[in-house]
Design an enzyme around this catalytic site. Structure first.
Site, mmCIF file in Angstrom:
data_model
loop_
_atom_site.group_PDB
_atom_site.id
_atom_site.type_symbol
_atom_site.label_atom_id
_atom_site.label_comp_id
_atom_site.label_asym_id
_atom_site.label_seq_id
_atom_site.Cartn_x
_atom_site.Cartn_y
_atom_site.Cartn_z
ATOM 1 N N ASN A 7 0.864 -1.176 0.000
ATOM 2 C CA ASN A 7 0.000 0.000 0.000
ATOM 3 C C ASN A 7 0.903 1.229 0.000
ATOM 4 O OD1 ASN A 7 -1.724 2.128 0.601
ATOM 5 N ND2 ASN A 7 -2.850 1.038 2.179
ATOM 6 N N LYS A 14 2.793 1.052 3.419
ATOM 7 C CA LYS A 14 2.317 0.062 4.380
ATOM 8 C C LYS A 14 2.402 -1.305 3.717
ATOM 9 C CE LYS A 14 -1.252 1.011 6.986
ATOM 10 N NZ LYS A 14 -2.637 1.370 7.397
ATOM 11 N N ARG A 85 -2.310 -1.849 -3.771
ATOM 12 C CA ARG A 85 -3.225 -0.724 -3.760
ATOM 13 C C ARG A 85 -2.843 0.206 -4.906
ATOM 14 N NH1 ARG A 85 -2.720 4.827 -0.524
ATOM 15 N NH2 ARG A 85 -4.819 5.642 -0.803
ATOM 16 N N HIS A 174 -9.665 6.403 -1.506
ATOM 17 C CA HIS A 174 -9.705 5.696 -0.214
ATOM 18 C C HIS A 174 -10.826 4.652 -0.180
ATOM 19 C CE1 HIS A 174 -7.951 9.725 1.265
ATOM 20 N NE2 HIS A 174 -6.949 8.864 1.168
ATOM 21 N N LEU A 203 -9.245 9.820 7.641
ATOM 22 C CA LEU A 203 -8.410 10.990 7.914
ATOM 23 C C LEU A 203 -6.976 10.556 8.172
ATOM 24 C CD1 LEU A 203 -10.860 12.726 10.439
ATOM 25 C CD2 LEU A 203 -10.772 12.995 7.945
ATOM 26 N N ASN A 205 -2.771 11.384 6.091
ATOM 27 C CA ASN A 205 -2.078 12.425 5.328
ATOM 28 C C ASN A 205 -2.951 12.878 4.157
ATOM 29 O OD1 ASN A 205 0.384 14.020 4.908
ATOM 30 N ND2 ASN A 205 0.569 12.866 3.012
ATOM 31 N N ARG A 235 -1.992 18.944 1.025
ATOM 32 C CA ARG A 235 -2.907 19.275 -0.068
ATOM 33 C C ARG A 235 -3.971 20.259 0.415
ATOM 34 N NH1 ARG A 235 -4.336 13.331 -1.785
ATOM 35 N NH2 ARG A 235 -2.818 12.758 -0.210
ATOM 36 N N GLU A 379 -6.920 -1.560 5.490
ATOM 37 C CA GLU A 379 -6.913 -1.592 4.032
ATOM 38 C C GLU A 379 -6.148 -2.805 3.504
ATOM 39 O OE1 GLU A 379 -6.650 2.655 2.204
ATOM 40 O OE2 GLU A 379 -5.631 2.740 4.144
#
Length: 395
Positions: A7, A14, A85, A174, A203, A205, A235, A379
């Site tokens: 990920n 991750k 991912r 997401h 929520l 980065n 961002r 995830e």
């Protein structure tokens, strides 16, 4: 069967070695703050936690450290499936896909839509294909979950040809996280997911909220690219679309310079002047730093606005769900946000909220009020499960 999940985020990687059927993990970890002097990799093997500093490491460096750890544990040969991912799949992908040359080309074609993410995703895919040439490589797309949005939610009010010819529409991101925590929220509430209307707030980065009706996404805050929506680490989230023209005229900036600044120099970093890590900003706020306080207040206010806006897409609201690194661990940010949402009957129990951090999931609302839940996203497990489902279907 062990599945290695990769990920690759905008500033982190991750990873986990998972048995999809049970969720058992032989190895997991996180490389974070990449491309900074504070970059480090944390490995978790059973109850053991090993943190390795790697200043200024990039994605390739993090992947080499992961392979070395798999070799140390004699697990590299047990990897049969690699689940990747991938942030942006455009309209081409509404479900996971086995990676081949055509799929790789489609992912590359989406780089303009996710310039901070798809290149990192591709780097992980290419490195993993080299390391595991005999494994099945599966792409699981963040955008796929949101392909159930109705046209009224995903279309922009721009010339129709822009959509028909260039794919200019809202896609959302997401998706694996929103899908996973919606299912977990249903389990916590003891109700079928198909009966629930939820707003989920991922929520980290990167940040987004989604309206989930009966287990399907019907709206979300991110759009054509991961830049739209909430204030994030670096961002900007929503800004006036004429900002580029204004800054070109007033500051002499190019289109590329403005776009880069909105992606890399804005958000919490831009507002605070300190950094993008919420933990550091909360500490600075406690010490009286005005910029940190402004950044936190704007983050919470914009988040509350989007949560309220997502409720419009639902026939009712059964629960609000917080997840992600900030959503799971910042009791302060949850409380700041909920103070703006009394009109939706959303409340915060101070003691419950303070206890629900560092891996503790549960309800944080006041007794008798509309449920507000903290759910630990996974995830990696969702990606492993979706990869296994795809391979099972192909078999």
């Amino acid at each position: 069967m062990w599945t290695l999940v990769l990920n690759c985020g905008s500033s982190s990687v991750k990873f986990a070695l998972i048995r999809p059927a049970t969720g058992e993990q032989a190895l997991s970890g996180l490389a974070e703050r990449l491309r900074s002097s504070e970059a480090h990799v944390t490995f978790r093997v059973g109850d053991q936690k090993i943190q390795t500093p790697c200043p200024d490491a990039d994605y390739a460096d993090a992947f080499r450290l992961l392979l070395a750890e798999l070799d140390r544990l004699d697990l590299r040969g047990d990897v049969r499936v690699v689940g990747h991912r991938v942030v942006h799949g455009g309209e081409r992908f509404s479900r996971p896909a086995r990676i081949d040359a055509e799929v790789l080309e489609q992912i590359r074609a989406c780089i303009p839509l996710a310039p901070l993410h798809n290149p990192a995703n591709l780097a992980g895919i290419e490195a993993a294909q080299e390391a595991f040439p005999d494994a099945a490589h599966i792409a699981v797309f963040d955008t796929a979950f949101h392909q159930t949005m109705p046209e009224v939610a995903y279309r922009y009010a721009v010339p129709d040809a822009w959509y028909r010819e260039h794919g200019v529409r809202r896609y959302g991101f997401h998706g694996t996280s929103h899908a996973f925590v919606a299912g977990e929220a249903a389990r916590m509430l003891g109700r079928p997911l198909t009966d629930l209307n939820l707003v989920t707030a991922h929520l980290g980065n990167g940040c987004s909220v989604a309206a989930v009706r009966g287990g399907q996404s019907v709206d979300t805050s991110m759009g054509l690219t991961p830049l739209e929506g909430l204030v994030m680490g670096t961002r900007s989230g929503d800004v006036d679309p004429n900002l580029h023209d204004y800054l070109a005229r007033q500051a002499g900036l190019t289109l590329a310079q403005v776009t880069d600044a909105l992606n890399r120099e804005s958000g919490l970093l831009g507002l605070s002047g300190l950094g993008s890590d919420l933990r550091e900003l909360e500490a600075a706020d406690a010490a009286g730093h005005a910029g940190a306080r402004l950044a936190l207040d704007v983050f919470a206010y914009r988040l509350a606005q989007k949560i309220a806006g997502m409720a419009v897409a639902l026939p009712g609201l059964d629960a609000l769900v917080f997840t992600g690194g900030i959503g799971e661990n910042s009791a302060d940010m949850r409380a700041r946000t909920l103070r703006h949402l009394a009109l939706l009957g959303l409340t915060c129990d101070e003691d419950r909220n303070a206890r629900t951090v560092r891996g503790e999931a549960g309800a944080i609302h006041q007794e008798g009020a509309r449920p507000v839940l903290v759910v630990n996203t996974d995830e990696e497990r969702m990606i492993a499960q979706q990869a296994a489902d795809l391979l099972g279907g192909q078999a």
